[in-house]
Design an enzyme around this catalytic site. Structure first.
Site, short mmCIF file in Angstrom:
data_model
loop_
_atom_site.label_atom_id
_atom_site.label_comp_id
_atom_site.label_asym_id
_atom_site.label_seq_id
_atom_site.Cartn_x
_atom_site.Cartn_y
_atom_site.Cartn_z
N ASP A 21 -18.56 63.25 17.42
CA ASP A 21 -18.51 63.27 15.95
C ASP A 21 -17.51 64.31 15.44
O ASP A 21 -17.30 65.34 16.10
CB ASP A 21 -19.93 63.58 15.41
CG ASP A 21 -20.07 63.17 13.96
OD1 ASP A 21 -19.20 62.45 13.43
OD2 ASP A 21 -21.07 63.59 13.34
N GLY A 24 -13.09 62.61 11.51
CA GLY A 24 -12.64 62.56 10.12
C GLY A 24 -12.42 63.95 9.55
O GLY A 24 -11.38 64.23 8.92
N ARG A 25 -13.37 64.85 9.80
CA ARG A 25 -13.24 66.22 9.28
C ARG A 25 -12.07 66.95 9.94
O ARG A 25 -11.37 67.75 9.32
CB ARG A 25 -14.55 67.00 9.49
CG ARG A 25 -15.58 66.72 8.40
CD ARG A 25 -16.96 67.11 8.82
NE ARG A 25 -17.53 66.15 9.75
CZ ARG A 25 -18.64 66.35 10.44
NH1 ARG A 25 -19.27 67.49 10.33
NH2 ARG A 25 -19.09 65.41 11.24
N HIS A 38 -9.14 59.89 14.54
CA HIS A 38 -9.62 58.96 15.58
C HIS A 38 -8.61 58.86 16.73
O HIS A 38 -8.99 58.77 17.89
CB HIS A 38 -9.88 57.58 14.97
CG HIS A 38 -10.99 57.57 13.96
ND1 HIS A 38 -12.18 58.22 14.17
CD2 HIS A 38 -11.09 57.01 12.72
CE1 HIS A 38 -12.96 58.05 13.10
NE2 HIS A 38 -12.32 57.33 12.21
N SER A 66 -21.15 52.91 15.85
CA SER A 66 -22.54 52.54 15.65
C SER A 66 -22.66 51.25 14.83
O SER A 66 -21.69 50.84 14.16
CB SER A 66 -23.29 53.66 14.94
OG SER A 66 -22.86 53.75 13.59
N LEU A 132 -17.70 57.49 38.79
CA LEU A 132 -18.34 57.64 37.48
C LEU A 132 -18.58 56.29 36.80
O LEU A 132 -17.68 55.45 36.75
CB LEU A 132 -17.42 58.49 36.57
CG LEU A 132 -17.83 58.60 35.10
CD1 LEU A 132 -19.04 59.52 34.94
CD2 LEU A 132 -16.67 59.12 34.26
C1 IPE Z 1 -22.48 58.73 14.86
O1 IPE Z 1 -21.60 59.38 14.01
C2 IPE Z 1 -21.80 57.55 15.46
C3 IPE Z 1 -20.70 57.83 16.38
C4 IPE Z 1 -20.33 59.01 16.79
C5 IPE Z 1 -20.02 56.69 16.87
P1 IPE Z 1 -21.63 59.13 12.43
O2 IPE Z 1 -20.59 60.01 11.85
O3 IPE Z 1 -21.52 57.69 12.14
O4 IPE Z 1 -23.09 59.62 12.06
P2 IPE Z 1 -23.73 60.04 10.67
O5 IPE Z 1 -23.46 58.93 9.70
O6 IPE Z 1 -23.05 61.30 10.24
O7 IPE Z 1 -25.17 60.25 10.96
C1 IPE Z 2 -16.78 60.14 14.87
O1 IPE Z 2 -16.09 60.84 13.89
C2 IPE Z 2 -16.15 58.81 15.18
C3 IPE Z 2 -16.89 57.65 14.67
C4 IPE Z 2 -18.07 57.68 14.09
C5 IPE Z 2 -16.26 56.36 14.82
P1 IPE Z 2 -16.33 60.57 12.36
O2 IPE Z 2 -15.38 59.50 11.91
O3 IPE Z 2 -17.74 60.30 12.07
O4 IPE Z 2 -15.88 61.94 11.72
P2 IPE Z 2 -16.60 62.74 10.54
O5 IPE Z 2 -18.04 62.88 10.90
O6 IPE Z 2 -16.40 61.92 9.31
O7 IPE Z 2 -15.89 64.04 10.49
MG MG Z 3 -19.33 61.48 11.62
#
Ligand code: IPE
Ligand code: IPE
Ligand code: MG
Length: 246
Positions: A21, A24-25, A38, A66, A132
């Site tokens: 996770d 995006g940030r 990404h 997800s 693995l």
């Molecule tokens: C969880 O991350 C799903 C993946 C890392 C693929 P999200 O960014 O979607 O989760 P929430 O919405 O913050 O709980």
């Molecule tokens: C995880 O990073 C990747 C996916 C869920 C596909 P995010 O895209 O959720 O990044 P944040 O949480 O917005 O920073």
């Molecule tokens: Mg996220």
């Protein structure tokens, strides 16, 4: 600084799962679009897979997309799916060189054709590998997985293949996407969020949880080593007392 040499090979997590996770940030902090995060997240995946091979972790499961992520803006979803297809094509040789067996969990039928085709190809071409086992959770939701298992078991009960009195944890486990993978020992989530977000609910019943503020594109071998060392210093009691373990 700790390195791979500090890890106790006899106490490795057999199954490591990661909620990747913070892409995006990470991008936002750099004034870039989310998809830039990404792309860099994909680079971190490659490095962590290679580190797991070096360390000798037998099972690695990565949460990549997800069931709820389908609700993101169309541009982001489309870009993620394209990135998935191109990365798989690109990394096939990495998997072959490292004896990595690739597979997926989730509703992969719902993915775009191109991504589905690459998944099938990489899964088939690496199926004979013995190192693995890398599992990518794609269009994955633990609740959907459980619903799916209940449906499949119900059909078998209806057709007298299973009797309802015999339903137990083993039967339920055998009907999950992860039927051929052991329970999770260590679950890591990056980016400072302290939640599970519908990932492997059944399989993490006794997993050790590790949260780090590091954003996924910055997660590297050093941080993975720290997480594993932290795991190795914990006492897993599985309901028993400390005294019973010794
Ligand atoms: C969880 O991350 C799903 C993946 C890392 C693929 P999200 O960014 O979607 O989760 P929430 O919405 O913050 O709980
Ligand atoms: C995880 O990073 C990747 C996916 C869920 C596909 P995010 O895209 O959720 O990044 P944040 O949480 O917005 O920073
Ligand atoms: Mg996220």
């Amino acid at each position: 600084m700790n390195t791979i040499e500090n890890i106790d090979k006899d106490k490795l997590p057999q199954h490591l799962a990661i909620i990747m996770d913070g892409n995006g940030r990470w991008a936002k902090q750099k004034g870039k679009m989310r998809v830039f995060g990404h792309e860099h997240g994909a680079k971190a995946v490659k490095k962590i897979v290679e580190s797991c091979v070096k360390i000798g972790v037998p099972y690695l499961t990565l949460y990549a997309f997800s069931t709820e992520n389908w609700n993101r803006p169309k541009f982001e979803v489309d870009t993620l799916m394209k990135l998935l297809a191109t990365q798989l094509k690109k990394e096939l040789n990495t998997f072959l060189d490292n004896n990595v067996r690739f597979n997926t969990i989730g509703n992969i039928d719902s993915l775009p054709k191109k991504a589905f085709k690459e998944i099938t190809e990489v899964t088939n071409k690496t199926s004979g590998n013995t190192g693995l086992t890398l599992t990518l959770a794609l269009s994955y939701g633990a609740r959907e997985e459980l619903v799916n298992a209940v449906k499949n078991i119900s059909v078998k009960v209806k057709n007298n293949i299973i009797s309802s009195e015999n339903i137990d944890e083993i039967i339920i486990n055998n009907h999950l996407y992860t039927h051929n993978i052991p329970d999770v020992d260590l679950l890591i989530r990056t980016s400072g969020e302290h939640r599970i977000s519908n990932f492997l609910l059944w399989q993490i019943a006794y997993a050790e949880l590790y949260f780090t503020n590091v954003l996924w594109p910055d997660f590297n071998e050093q941080q993975l080593v720290e997480a594993i060392l932290n795991y190795q210093n914990r006492e897993r009691r599985f309901g028993k007392t400390s005294e019973q373990l010794n």
